[in-house]
Design a protein around this motif. Structure first.
Motif, PDB file in Angstrom:
ATOM      1  N   SER A  94     115.922  -7.085  28.124  1.00  0.00           N
ATOM      2  CA  SER A  94     116.066  -6.260  29.338  1.00  0.00           C
ATOM      3  C   SER A  94     116.980  -5.057  29.067  1.00  0.00           C
ATOM      4  O   SER A  94     116.774  -3.984  29.623  1.00  0.00           O
ATOM      5  CB  SER A  94     116.540  -7.085  30.527  1.00  0.00           C
ATOM      6  N   ASP A  95     117.952  -5.210  28.161  1.00  0.00           N
ATOM      7  CA  ASP A  95     118.815  -4.072  27.797  1.00  0.00           C
ATOM      8  C   ASP A  95     118.025  -2.954  27.117  1.00  0.00           C
ATOM      9  O   ASP A  95     118.420  -1.798  27.148  1.00  0.00           O
ATOM     10  CB  ASP A  95     119.906  -4.528  26.826  1.00  0.00           C
ATOM     11  N   PRO A  98     116.192  -0.299  30.132  1.00  0.00           N
ATOM     12  CA  PRO A  98     117.012  -0.226  31.343  1.00  0.00           C
ATOM     13  C   PRO A  98     116.313   0.509  32.479  1.00  0.00           C
ATOM     14  O   PRO A  98     116.475   0.171  33.648  1.00  0.00           O
ATOM     15  CB  PRO A  98     118.267   0.528  30.883  1.00  0.00           C
ATOM     16  N   ARG A  99     115.562   1.564  32.148  1.00  0.00           N
ATOM     17  CA  ARG A  99     114.876   2.348  33.184  1.00  0.00           C
ATOM     18  C   ARG A  99     113.461   2.645  32.722  1.00  0.00           C
ATOM     19  O   ARG A  99     113.226   2.883  31.543  1.00  0.00           O
ATOM     20  CB  ARG A  99     115.606   3.682  33.411  1.00  0.00           C
ATOM     21  N   ILE A 100     112.567   2.629  33.658  1.00  0.00           N
ATOM     22  CA  ILE A 100     111.179   2.939  33.327  1.00  0.00           C
ATOM     23  C   ILE A 100     110.713   4.007  34.304  1.00  0.00           C
ATOM     24  O   ILE A 100     110.897   3.873  35.509  1.00  0.00           O
ATOM     25  CB  ILE A 100     110.280   1.688  33.498  1.00  0.00           C
ATOM     26  N   ALA A 101     110.134   5.065  33.755  1.00  0.00           N
ATOM     27  CA  ALA A 101     109.599   6.116  34.631  1.00  0.00           C
ATOM     28  C   ALA A 101     108.081   6.095  34.538  1.00  0.00           C
ATOM     29  O   ALA A 101     107.479   6.831  33.763  1.00  0.00           O
ATOM     30  CB  ALA A 101     110.145   7.475  34.202  1.00  0.00           C
ATOM     31  N   CYS A 102     107.498   5.172  35.269  1.00  0.00           N
ATOM     32  CA  CYS A 102     106.042   5.049  35.246  1.00  0.00           C
ATOM     33  C   CYS A 102     105.594   4.711  36.664  1.00  0.00           C
ATOM     34  O   CYS A 102     105.938   3.634  37.171  1.00  0.00           O
ATOM     35  CB  CYS A 102     105.634   3.950  34.254  1.00  0.00           C
ATOM     36  N   ASP A 106     106.888  -1.401  38.597  1.00  0.00           N
ATOM     37  CA  ASP A 106     108.153  -1.723  39.246  1.00  0.00           C
ATOM     38  C   ASP A 106     108.907  -2.724  38.361  1.00  0.00           C
ATOM     39  O   ASP A 106     108.483  -3.866  38.214  1.00  0.00           O
ATOM     40  CB  ASP A 106     107.852  -2.322  40.629  1.00  0.00           C
ATOM     41  N   LEU A 107     110.017  -2.250  37.780  1.00  0.00           N
ATOM     42  CA  LEU A 107     110.760  -3.087  36.825  1.00  0.00           C
ATOM     43  C   LEU A 107     111.291  -4.370  37.475  1.00  0.00           C
ATOM     44  O   LEU A 107     111.265  -5.446  36.867  1.00  0.00           O
ATOM     45  CB  LEU A 107     111.911  -2.269  36.229  1.00  0.00           C
ATOM     46  N   SER A 151     107.165   1.737  29.055  1.00  0.00           N
ATOM     47  CA  SER A 151     108.252   2.482  28.435  1.00  0.00           C
ATOM     48  C   SER A 151     107.742   3.521  27.433  1.00  0.00           C
ATOM     49  O   SER A 151     108.222   4.644  27.396  1.00  0.00           O
ATOM     50  CB  SER A 151     109.192   1.476  27.758  1.00  0.00           C
TER      51      SER A 151
END
Lengths: 280, 62
Positions: A94-95, A98-102, A106-107, A151
């Motif tokens: 998970s580290d 950290p962020r997903i822009a897709c 939904d993470l 990612s």
């Protein structure tokens, strides 16, 4: 596979950050039969972030420890060596994302579903006497390929969502059309790169198409658990679709209706606590 | 003399090299599929696990 899309090339996979050395050391140490609690505590203590996470998990309400856990040794004693291994691996994965822009991915939902599949896999494995830790880990990581897609190739994954909606086809089929690969295959490739065990990699690769087997396997367990988590709509996804259930895998697992109800109940009861422990 | 007429199997011989048919789906083989699939079939072809979850929620609510 149609081959119509652009496969996620190996170079994109190489862009993924490696697993931290401490996680690899820990996995190697825990794979030994004669591993000592002190040796594992020592490995964990050398990594400040990992040590903090281990303590946080041990102190989480999920494990119901009445007094505060302050030492790594005590934490590992409570969690168990193999649980530590799984939780550390999950934290490391998970580290890495950290962020997903897709758009459409939904993470939070992704992890909630993965944790549910892990819990459900463990519940099933316990009832049919398979390795509960392996089932838990395989369940937790079964959809890793989807996270990698979100990612590494977010625009392609967005096109996959659009294709699924437009043609009303299962996600797996849409992935194969758009990406020339699917999340199961991709996740297994990442699992090999990150040195997950073969049982875990197999479950990642085959969880949508469990192969014939004389008796139930971890792949069967994860396949059915994935279906259960979708059917329970644990991730509360408005566009939830339950994937096709392989009836031979279902037969091999062979639980009764009463046993399934207990599996559902335990999975739902433990979900929030474990999500909190993993901060996912 | 026997009056028995030997029966002839008119089915075409199975070609071992021919591709195997796709595995039976839950909806096309009710004798073979397990109890959950049978029940789901009777209940408007819903996904078998959705049927199981419906029963679970129903039991929970009662």
């Amino acid at each position: 596979m149609s081959g119509a899309g652009t496969p996620l090339r190996a170079e994109r996979l190489r862009e993924l950050p490696p697993m931290p050395q401490v996680v690899l050391d820990l996995q190697a140490a825990l794979a030994k039969e004669d591993v000592s609690l002190d040796a594992v505590a020592d490995t964990v203590s050398h990594d400040q972030a990992l040590a903090a996470k281990t303590l946080r998990i041990a102190n989480c309400s999920f494990y119901g420890v009445p007094s505060r856990v302050v030492s790594i040794r005590q934490a590992i004693g409570i969690l168990g060596l193999r649980s530590v291994s799984t939780l550390v691996l999950a934290a490391a994965v998970s580290d890495r994302f950290p962020r997903i822009a897709c758009a459409g991915f939904d993470l939070g939902r992704y992890w909630r579903h993965s944790v549910a599949v892990a819990l459900c896999s463990r519940e099933i494995a316990r009832r049919i006497r398979l390795d509960t830790d392996a089932a838990f880990t395989a369940g937790l990581l079964h959809d890793l390929g989807r996270l990698v897609m979100a990612s590494q190739t977010p625009q392609q994954l967005e096109r996959t969502y659009a294709r699924r909606a437009e043609r009303d086809v299962p996600m797996l089929e849409a992935e194969r059309e758009v990406l020339g690969s699917d999340h199961a295959q991709l996740g297994a490739e990442v699992g090999v790169r990150w040195r997950f065990g073969s049982e875990i990699v197999n479950a990642m690769r085959l969880h949508h198409e469990p192969p014939a087997a004389p008796s139930a396997t971890i792949v069967d367990v994860v396949h059915v658990a994935d279906n259960v988590a979708h059917a329970l709509n644990i991730a509360q996804d408005p566009s939830e679709i339950v994937p096709a259930l392989d009836s031979t895998a279902w037969n091999r697992v062979g639980l009764s209706q009463a046993q399934w109800f207990t599996v559902f109940e335990n999975t739902e009861a433990e979900l929030d606590g474990l999500c909190e422990a993993l901060t996912v | 003399m026997s009056t028995h007429t030997p029966t002839v199997d008119a089915r075409p011989a199975v070609d071992p090299a021919a591709p195997k048919p796709a595995a039976a789906t839950p909806h096309d083989s009710p004798e073979w599929i397990p109890w959950l699939f049978r029940d789901a079939l009777r209940n408007h072809h819903v996904h078998p696990l959705k049927e199981l979850v419906r029963r679970y929620r129903e039991k929970d609510a009662s």
